[in-house]
Design a protein around this motif. Structure first.
Motif, mmCIF file in Angstrom:
data_model
loop_
_atom_site.group_PDB
_atom_site.id
_atom_site.type_symbol
_atom_site.label_atom_id
_atom_site.label_comp_id
_atom_site.label_asym_id
_atom_site.label_seq_id
_atom_site.Cartn_x
_atom_site.Cartn_y
_atom_site.Cartn_z
ATOM 1 N N ASP A 119 32.496 -82.258 35.023
ATOM 2 C CA ASP A 119 32.422 -83.709 35.126
ATOM 3 C C ASP A 119 32.303 -84.381 33.762
ATOM 4 O O ASP A 119 32.810 -85.489 33.568
ATOM 5 N N GLU A 120 31.639 -83.725 32.827
ATOM 6 C CA GLU A 120 31.534 -84.272 31.475
ATOM 7 C C GLU A 120 31.121 -83.154 30.535
ATOM 8 O O GLU A 120 30.435 -82.208 30.933
ATOM 9 N N THR A 121 31.543 -83.266 29.266
ATOM 10 C CA THR A 121 31.226 -82.241 28.270
ATOM 11 C C THR A 121 30.453 -82.874 27.124
ATOM 12 O O THR A 121 30.628 -84.054 26.809
ATOM 13 N N PHE A 122 29.603 -82.051 26.488
ATOM 14 C CA PHE A 122 28.784 -82.535 25.388
ATOM 15 C C PHE A 122 28.763 -81.505 24.267
ATOM 16 O O PHE A 122 28.557 -80.316 24.514
ATOM 17 N N ASN A 123 28.971 -81.979 23.054
ATOM 18 C CA ASN A 123 28.860 -81.131 21.866
ATOM 19 C C ASN A 123 27.630 -81.583 21.094
ATOM 20 O O ASN A 123 27.612 -82.691 20.549
ATOM 21 N N PRO A 124 26.574 -80.767 21.043
ATOM 22 C CA PRO A 124 25.335 -81.191 20.377
ATOM 23 C C PRO A 124 25.502 -81.404 18.873
ATOM 24 O O PRO A 124 24.613 -81.992 18.246
ATOM 25 N N MET A 125 26.631 -80.949 18.323
ATOM 26 C CA MET A 125 26.866 -81.162 16.895
ATOM 27 C C MET A 125 27.337 -82.581 16.617
ATOM 28 O O MET A 125 27.246 -83.061 15.485
ATOM 29 N N THR A 126 27.865 -83.247 17.642
ATOM 30 C CA THR A 126 28.424 -84.591 17.441
ATOM 31 C C THR A 126 27.771 -85.650 18.321
ATOM 32 O O THR A 126 28.118 -86.827 18.206
ATOM 33 N N ARG A 127 26.864 -85.259 19.199
ATOM 34 C CA ARG A 127 26.180 -86.216 20.064
ATOM 35 C C ARG A 127 24.699 -86.256 19.714
ATOM 36 O O ARG A 127 24.148 -85.336 19.114
ATOM 37 N N ASP A 128 24.051 -87.349 20.129
ATOM 38 C CA ASP A 128 22.599 -87.430 19.960
ATOM 39 C C ASP A 128 21.930 -86.373 20.828
ATOM 40 O O ASP A 128 22.580 -85.640 21.566
ATOM 41 N N ASP A 129 20.635 -86.303 20.764
ATOM 42 C CA ASP A 129 19.839 -85.349 21.528
ATOM 43 C C ASP A 129 20.342 -85.262 22.968
ATOM 44 O O ASP A 129 20.289 -86.232 23.733
ATOM 45 N N ILE A 130 20.856 -84.079 23.357
ATOM 46 C CA ILE A 130 21.465 -83.917 24.680
ATOM 47 C C ILE A 130 20.451 -84.149 25.790
ATOM 48 O O ILE A 130 20.773 -84.709 26.841
ATOM 49 N N ALA A 131 19.200 -83.756 25.579
ATOM 50 C CA ALA A 131 18.172 -83.979 26.599
ATOM 51 C C ALA A 131 18.016 -85.469 26.892
ATOM 52 O O ALA A 131 17.884 -85.880 28.056
ATOM 53 N N SER A 132 18.068 -86.289 25.864
ATOM 54 C CA SER A 132 17.957 -87.736 26.059
ATOM 55 C C SER A 132 19.200 -88.287 26.753
ATOM 56 O O SER A 132 19.095 -89.175 27.621
ATOM 57 N N VAL A 133 20.364 -87.764 26.401
ATOM 58 C CA VAL A 133 21.612 -88.215 27.029
ATOM 59 C C VAL A 133 21.591 -87.907 28.523
ATOM 60 O O VAL A 133 21.968 -88.757 29.355
ATOM 61 N N ILE A 134 21.160 -86.711 28.880
ATOM 62 C CA ILE A 134 21.107 -86.339 30.298
ATOM 63 C C ILE A 134 20.088 -87.197 31.031
ATOM 64 O O ILE A 134 20.293 -87.601 32.182
ATOM 65 N N ARG A 135 18.979 -87.531 30.365
ATOM 66 C CA ARG A 135 17.989 -88.428 30.982
ATOM 67 C C ARG A 135 18.631 -89.793 31.290
ATOM 68 O O ARG A 135 18.412 -90.380 32.350
ATOM 69 N N GLU A 136 19.434 -90.288 30.363
ATOM 70 C CA GLU A 136 20.088 -91.581 30.568
ATOM 71 C C GLU A 136 21.034 -91.543 31.765
ATOM 72 O O GLU A 136 21.161 -92.521 32.507
ATOM 73 N N LYS A 137 21.682 -90.417 31.975
ATOM 74 C CA LYS A 137 22.655 -90.298 33.051
ATOM 75 C C LYS A 137 22.005 -90.026 34.398
ATOM 76 O O LYS A 137 22.683 -90.070 35.433
ATOM 77 N N THR A 138 20.719 -89.737 34.397
ATOM 78 C CA THR A 138 20.040 -89.371 35.652
ATOM 79 C C THR A 138 18.832 -90.263 35.917
ATOM 80 O O THR A 138 17.864 -89.826 36.542
ATOM 81 N N SER A 139 18.895 -91.490 35.445
ATOM 82 C CA SER A 139 17.797 -92.454 35.659
ATOM 83 C C SER A 139 16.458 -91.918 35.186
ATOM 84 O O SER A 139 15.414 -92.150 35.797
ATOM 85 N N GLY A 140 16.496 -91.152 34.097
ATOM 86 C CA GLY A 140 15.282 -90.653 33.479
ATOM 87 C C GLY A 140 14.785 -89.326 34.011
ATOM 88 O O GLY A 140 13.799 -88.789 33.503
ATOM 89 N N ARG A 141 15.450 -88.765 35.036
ATOM 90 C CA ARG A 141 14.930 -87.542 35.661
ATOM 91 C C ARG A 141 15.173 -86.297 34.812
ATOM 92 O O ARG A 141 14.298 -85.456 34.665
ATOM 93 N N GLY A 142 16.391 -86.129 34.330
ATOM 94 C CA GLY A 142 16.809 -84.864 33.745
ATOM 95 C C GLY A 142 17.627 -84.077 34.755
ATOM 96 O O GLY A 142 17.840 -84.511 35.901
ATOM 97 N N ALA A 143 18.093 -82.909 34.356
ATOM 98 C CA ALA A 143 18.956 -82.093 35.211
ATOM 99 C C ALA A 143 18.147 -81.394 36.290
ATOM 100 O O ALA A 143 17.048 -80.904 36.046
ATOM 101 N N ASP A 144 18.711 -81.346 37.499
ATOM 102 C CA ASP A 144 18.042 -80.635 38.588
ATOM 103 C C ASP A 144 18.012 -79.135 38.328
ATOM 104 O O ASP A 144 17.057 -78.446 38.687
ATOM 105 N N ILE A 145 19.070 -78.637 37.694
ATOM 106 C CA ILE A 145 19.177 -77.211 37.371
ATOM 107 C C ILE A 145 19.868 -77.087 36.020
ATOM 108 O O ILE A 145 20.865 -77.767 35.755
ATOM 109 N N VAL A 146 19.351 -76.219 35.171
ATOM 110 C CA VAL A 146 20.014 -75.890 33.911
ATOM 111 C C VAL A 146 20.265 -74.388 33.892
ATOM 112 O O VAL A 146 19.352 -73.601 34.163
#
Length: 349
Positions: A206-233
């Motif tokens: 559904d979407e890809t992320f490169n941590p070398m070119t994006r901000d903190d991935i944990a924060s990005v995932i929080r933004e996409k999940t209304s602050g929850r984070g991933a259900d499973i990693v």
């Protein structure tokens, strides 16, 4: 026949070896067509850093224990030696001879076997998995890694609509991402190599992320999940640094599936998100199934199901490099030094 031999760390060669002359009545002789190189397990052996070089694994108590030199792995290591799973373990071949009591396979059948890199094998017929006639025989080399990925899916308990983050988009990560989509997950993938992320897009992430070119991935995932984070990693990197990030990405009270073989010493900070968010880390070791449903998902059932998946997944996108068996040293060097150019490397015979 031709076999592969480790003569020293990062040193491989192909040697001639006498064929196995005696075929058991319940065995088949298989001429290798293709074999897949593992970019994780085999690289640990290739680099000489696998724990078996300095320790001994005691299967009775399932612990690594100190060992004398004669009880550890020693060079040369030959693919024809008994039990050499660490020099390849995914071969697709053609049956060229059958034992007198074999009724399930015939000469000419294409089969998958869990076997090492060499041009010929003799195996028990019930250990050879017949492949569909319509299947590209190269795809058979994915079965071992597909079994690993499927085990990770069983361990993850993905539910319809779960946000699933896959760390690492090597072969196992790519396969896991496809299986997570089939399971009903919203799948985000993370990798530092753009070529892998491009392949992930093709296979349906559904979407890809490169941590070398994006901000903190944990924060990005929080933004996409209304602050929850991933259900499973699911971590398929083999890197303890990535495992640390997986813990940060996971939602509170959720779990991280450790699908990789973390080689060497690993340092994890358990004081921050792991502790405060009550994260569960579950190892998904492919040789075992969770006790609560091991009686249902037996090894045989997992193997049968994963074989059926070969025609349903996008595997062509994942085969990026193919070398003749005689160039095995070149293939391993390429994986070791230029992983950004390879997803799945296949040897042809």
């Amino acid at each position: 026949m031709n076999i592969a031999v480790y003569t020293a760390p990062k040193t491989l060669e192909v040697r001639e070896h006498e064929s196995i002359e005696i075929l058991g009545e319940n065995q088949v002789r298989v001429k290798s067509l293709f074999s897949g190189i593992s970019h994780g397990t085999e690289m640990g052996v290739y680099r000489g850093v696998a724990p078996f070089f300095s320790k001994q694994y005691d299967p009775a108590i399932r612990l690594f224990v100190p060992a004398n030199a004669q009880d550890t792995w020693q060079y040369p290591i030959r693919s024809c030696d008994p039990g050499v799973w660490y020099l390849g373990y995914s071969v697709c071949g053609e049956v060229i001879e059958t034992g007198d009591k074999v009724t399930t396979l015939s000469v000419g059948d294409k089969v998958y076997i869990n076997a090492s890199h060499q041009s010929e094998h003799c195996v028990d017929a019930d250990k050879a998995v017949k492949l569909p006639n319509s299947l590209d025989p190269r795809y058979g080399v994915f079965i071992t890694n597909l079994m690993t990925a499927f085990n990770g899916i069983l361990d993850s308990d993905i539910k319809l609509g779960d946000v699933v983050v896959i760390m690492g988009q090597g072969v196992i990560g790519q396969l896991t991402a496809q299986l997570a989509k089939l399971s009903g997950g919203i799948v985000y993938v993370v990798d530092t190599i753009d070529k892998r992320l491009e392949a992930s897009t093709k296979i349906g992430a559904d979407e890809t992320f490169n941590p070398m070119t994006r901000d903190d991935i944990a924060s990005v995932i929080r933004e996409k999940t209304s602050g929850r984070g991933a259900d499973i990693v699911i971590d398929a990197t083999g890197s303890s640094k990535a495992l640390q990030q997986a813990i940060r990405i996971a939602a509170p009270e959720s779990k991280v599936i450790a699908l990789s073989w973390y080689q060497g010493d690993s340092v994890i900070n358990f004081a921050d998100e792991f502790h405060h968010n009550r994260i569960t880390i579950r190892c998904s070791q492919a040789n075992f199934t969770r006790p609560d449903f091991a009686h249902i998902w037996t090894f045989e059932r997992k193997l049968e199901f994963c074989t059926s998946l070969l025609s349903k997944l996008d595997l062509e996108t994942l085969i990026t490099n193919e070398y003749p068996f005689e160039q095995i040293q070149t293939a391993y060097e390429k994986i070791d030094t230029h992983p950004e150019e390879i997803i799945q490397c296949v040897l042809s015979y």
